[in-house]
Design a protein around this motif. Structure first.
Motif, short mmCIF file in Angstrom:
data_model
loop_
_atom_site.label_atom_id
_atom_site.label_comp_id
_atom_site.label_asym_id
_atom_site.label_seq_id
_atom_site.Cartn_x
_atom_site.Cartn_y
_atom_site.Cartn_z
N VAL A 56 0.83 -1.21 0.00
CA VAL A 56 0.00 0.00 0.00
C VAL A 56 0.86 1.26 0.00
O VAL A 56 0.49 2.28 -0.59
CB VAL A 56 -0.98 -0.03 1.21
CG1 VAL A 56 -0.23 -0.06 2.52
CG2 VAL A 56 -1.95 1.13 1.16
N ASP A 57 2.03 1.22 0.65
CA ASP A 57 2.90 2.41 0.68
C ASP A 57 3.39 2.75 -0.73
O ASP A 57 3.42 3.92 -1.12
CB ASP A 57 4.08 2.18 1.63
CG ASP A 57 4.87 0.92 1.29
OD1 ASP A 57 4.30 -0.03 0.71
OD2 ASP A 57 6.07 0.86 1.64
N LYS A 187 11.53 -3.42 2.51
CA LYS A 187 11.49 -1.98 2.80
C LYS A 187 12.70 -1.55 3.62
O LYS A 187 13.22 -0.44 3.47
CB LYS A 187 10.19 -1.64 3.53
CG LYS A 187 9.86 -0.15 3.63
CD LYS A 187 8.49 0.04 4.25
CE LYS A 187 8.15 1.51 4.48
NZ LYS A 187 7.97 2.24 3.23
N ALA A 188 13.15 -2.47 4.50
CA ALA A 188 14.30 -2.16 5.34
C ALA A 188 15.62 -2.25 4.59
O ALA A 188 16.62 -1.63 4.99
CB ALA A 188 14.32 -3.09 6.55
N VAL A 189 15.67 -3.04 3.52
CA VAL A 189 16.92 -3.23 2.76
C VAL A 189 17.37 -1.93 2.11
O VAL A 189 18.56 -1.63 2.06
CB VAL A 189 16.73 -4.32 1.68
CG1 VAL A 189 17.85 -4.29 0.65
CG2 VAL A 189 16.65 -5.69 2.33
N GLY A 197 14.44 4.40 -3.23
CA GLY A 197 14.43 3.37 -2.21
C GLY A 197 13.09 2.67 -2.13
O GLY A 197 13.02 1.43 -2.05
N LEU A 198 12.01 3.45 -2.16
CA LEU A 198 10.66 2.87 -2.13
C LEU A 198 10.42 2.03 -3.38
O LEU A 198 9.88 0.91 -3.29
CB LEU A 198 9.62 3.99 -2.04
CG LEU A 198 8.16 3.55 -2.05
CD1 LEU A 198 7.84 2.68 -0.84
CD2 LEU A 198 7.24 4.78 -2.08
N ARG A 199 10.84 2.53 -4.51
CA ARG A 199 10.63 1.81 -5.78
C ARG A 199 11.41 0.50 -5.80
O ARG A 199 10.86 -0.55 -6.14
CB ARG A 199 11.06 2.72 -6.93
CG ARG A 199 10.97 2.07 -8.30
CD ARG A 199 11.73 2.86 -9.34
NE ARG A 199 11.70 2.23 -10.64
CZ ARG A 199 12.54 2.53 -11.63
NH1 ARG A 199 13.48 3.43 -11.43
NH2 ARG A 199 12.43 1.91 -12.79
N ASN A 200 12.68 0.54 -5.45
CA ASN A 200 13.51 -0.67 -5.48
C ASN A 200 13.02 -1.72 -4.49
O ASN A 200 13.05 -2.91 -4.78
CB ASN A 200 14.97 -0.31 -5.19
CG ASN A 200 15.61 0.48 -6.31
OD1 ASN A 200 15.22 0.36 -7.48
ND2 ASN A 200 16.59 1.31 -5.97
#
Length: 413
Positions: A56-57, A187-189, A197-200
Motif C-alpha cells: 500500500v505504501d 522496505k528495510a533493505v 528506495g521505495l521503488r527498489n
C-alpha cells in the motif's frame, strides 16, 4: 441447524482405519510432506492478493488520490465471486488439476506485470494513471486466478482427512504473515528517504512473491503423486456411496446448500466484518505521526499474525460445536462500534496501542472461527457431496469478502 449425526457419519467415512498392511504404509504421510505442501499451497493461493494490499505504501505513492486498498478489494473479490459461481454452475466438471495449473499461471502473470511496468514505463513517477488502470486489471486477473485455485484446492482438501483442510486454512493466514515480513524486509533493505528506495524495495518485494508462486506451481504438481494422496483418492473412487447413481448437478448443489446454509452464512458474516474493516479502514483511516507509513504495514502485520495464530489453534483445539462458532460470528458485529471509537472517540482510543490491540483481536477471531466453520462444514454432508461442499464454502467465503469490501466504503461516507 442440521443434525450432528450426519457430521459424525461423514467424519467416519473420511477417517475409517484399515487393517491392511499395504494401506497402513500408503496412508502414512511420510515426514508430513503432504501436509506441508497443502500448507504451502494455502499460503500461495492468497499470496498475490496479500502482495497487492501490503504494498500500500508503494501504490499510495504512485497514485496518491486513489483509495488503493478499497478499490483493490472491490475489484478482486467481485471478480473472484463471479468466476467462482461460473465454475460451480457451469465448469465444475472441468478437471481441478487443470483449473489449478491455469490459475497459478495467471497469478504469475499478474505479479510479473507490476515490476515490469515500473521498469519500462512508470520508472518511479507519481501520477501516471494509465499504470493505475493496468494495475487494477491485473488485480482483477488475480481474482480470476483465485477462483480457479482456491475453489479447487479447498474442494479437493474437503475430500481428504480434516488435517489437510486445516493445513490449507492455516496456509491462507501464513500467506498474510509471510507477505508482511517480505514487505518489512524489502522496505528495510533500501533507504526510504528517497523515491528510488521505495521503488527498489517494491520491485524486490514482487520478485520474491513471483519466486514463491513458482515454488507453489512445482509443489502442486508433486503432491498428487505422493502415496498418501493416491491412497485417499483411490479410497474415494471405491467408496460404495460414490458408485451409486448421482443426482443431476444442479440438484446436488442445491441439496448441499440446504444442508450447510447456516454455517456458510456464518463464514460469510465472519468475512463481511473482517473485510469491511481490514484492510481499508486499518490502512487508510488511522494514522500515526510517530510511525508514518510504517503504521499501515505494522497494522497489517498484526492482523495477519493473529489471524495465523487463530487458524493454527484449530490444529491444537478444534471446537467441535459449529453452532458456537456460528454464534461467535454474530458477536463479532461488536467490532463496528469499537472501531468507530478508534476513529471518532476519545483521543486515547485513537492512539496506537488501542488500534493495534483491536486489529490483533479482529485477526485472531477471524482466523479461529472461520477456520472452525471451514473445517467442519464439508463434513456435514455425505461423502459424495464433500467436494461440492468445499467449493461452496469458498463461495460463502468470497461472498463475505465481496460484501465486506463494498461495506468498507461506508467508513469514508
Amino acid at each position: 441447524m442440521e443434525a450432528k449425526e450426519e457430521a459424525t457419519v461423514s467424519l467416519l467415512h473420511h477417517t475409517t482405519p484399515t487393517n491392511n498392511g499395504d494401506d497402513v504404509i500408503t496412508n502414512h504421510d511420510s515426514f508430513n510432506l503432504a501436509y506441508i505442501i497443502y500448507l504451502i499451497l494455502g499460503t500461495g493461493m492468497l499470496l498475490p492478493w496479500n502482495a497487492f494490499i501490503t504494498a500500500v505504501d508503494y501504490f499510495n505513492y504512485l497514485y496518491p488520490d486513489r483509495s488503493i486498498d478499497r478499490i483493490f478489494a472491490v475489484v478482486y473479490q467481485s471478480v473472484s465471486l463471479l468466476c467462482l459461481l461460473l465454475i460451480v454452475f457451469c465448469f465444475r466438471k472441468f478437471h481441478a488439476y487443470v483449473r489449478i495449473n491455469i490459475g497459478l499461471g495467471l497469478f504469475l502473470i499478474a505479479l510479473l506485470v507490476v515490476p515490469l511496468m515500473d521498469w519500462f514505463y512508470i520508472r518511479g513517477q507519481s501520477g501516471l494513471y494509465d499504470g493505475f488502470y493496468v494495475t487494477i486489471g491485473v488485480v482483477g486477473l488475480s481474482g480470476v486466478a483465485n477462483a480457479l485455485v482456491q475453489g479447487s484446492i479447498i474442494g479437493s482438501a474437503a475430500e481428504l482427512p480434516e488435517r489437510y483442510m486445516q493445513a490449507v486454512v492455516s496456509g491462507t493466514s501464513a500467506s498474510g504473515v509471510l507477505v508482511s515480513l517480505m514487505r518489512i524486509f524489502t522496505k528495510a533493505v533500501y533507504p526510504q528517504g528517497s523515491n528510488d528506495g521505495l521503488r527498489n524495495s517494491a520491485i524486490l518485494y514482487f520478485i520474491v512473491a513471483i519466486l514463491f508462486m513458482v515454488i507453489c506451481f512445482i509443489l502442486f504438481n508433486v503432491v498428487s503423486r505422493l502415496p498418501v494422496i493416491k491412497h485417499h483418492n483411490s479410497k474415494l473412487r471405491n467408496e460404495p456411496e460414490l458408485i451409486q447413481e448421482e443426482l443431476p448437478l444442479s440438484a446436488s448443489i442445491w441439496e448441499t446448500i440446504q444442508k450447510i446454509r447456516w454455517y456458510g452464512f456464518g463464514i460469510t458474516l465472519v468475512y463481511i466484518v473482517a473485510l469491511s474493516i481490514f484492510p481499508g479502514s486499518v490502512t487508510e483511516d488511522v494514522h500515526s505521526t510517530a510511525l508514518g507509513d510504517w503504521y499501515a504495514i505494522l497494522l497489517i502485520t498484526c492482523y495477519n499474525v493473529f489471524d495465523l495464530i487463530g487458524k493454527s489453534l484449530t490444529a491444537v483445539y478444534l471446537l467441535k460445536n459449529a453452532n458456537i462458532a456460528l454464534g461467535a460470528s454474530f458477536t463479532r458485529l461488536l467490532f463496528y462500534p469499537l472501531y468507530l471509537g478508534c476513529l471518532h472517540g476519545p483521543q486515547f482510543f485513537r492512539t496506537e496501542i488501542p488500534v493495534i490491540s483491536l486489529t490483533s483481536l479482529l485477526g485472531f477471531t477471524t482466523g479461529y472461527f472461520a477456520s472452525v466453520l471451514m473445517i467442519l462444514t464439508p463434513k456435514m454432508v455425505q461423502l459424495q457431496h464433500s467436494e461440492t461442499a468445499g467449493i461452496l464454502v469458498v463461495v460463502f467465503l468470497i461472498l463475505g469478502l465481496a460484501i465486506g469490501s463494498i461495506f468498507s466504503w461506508f467508513w469514508v461516507i
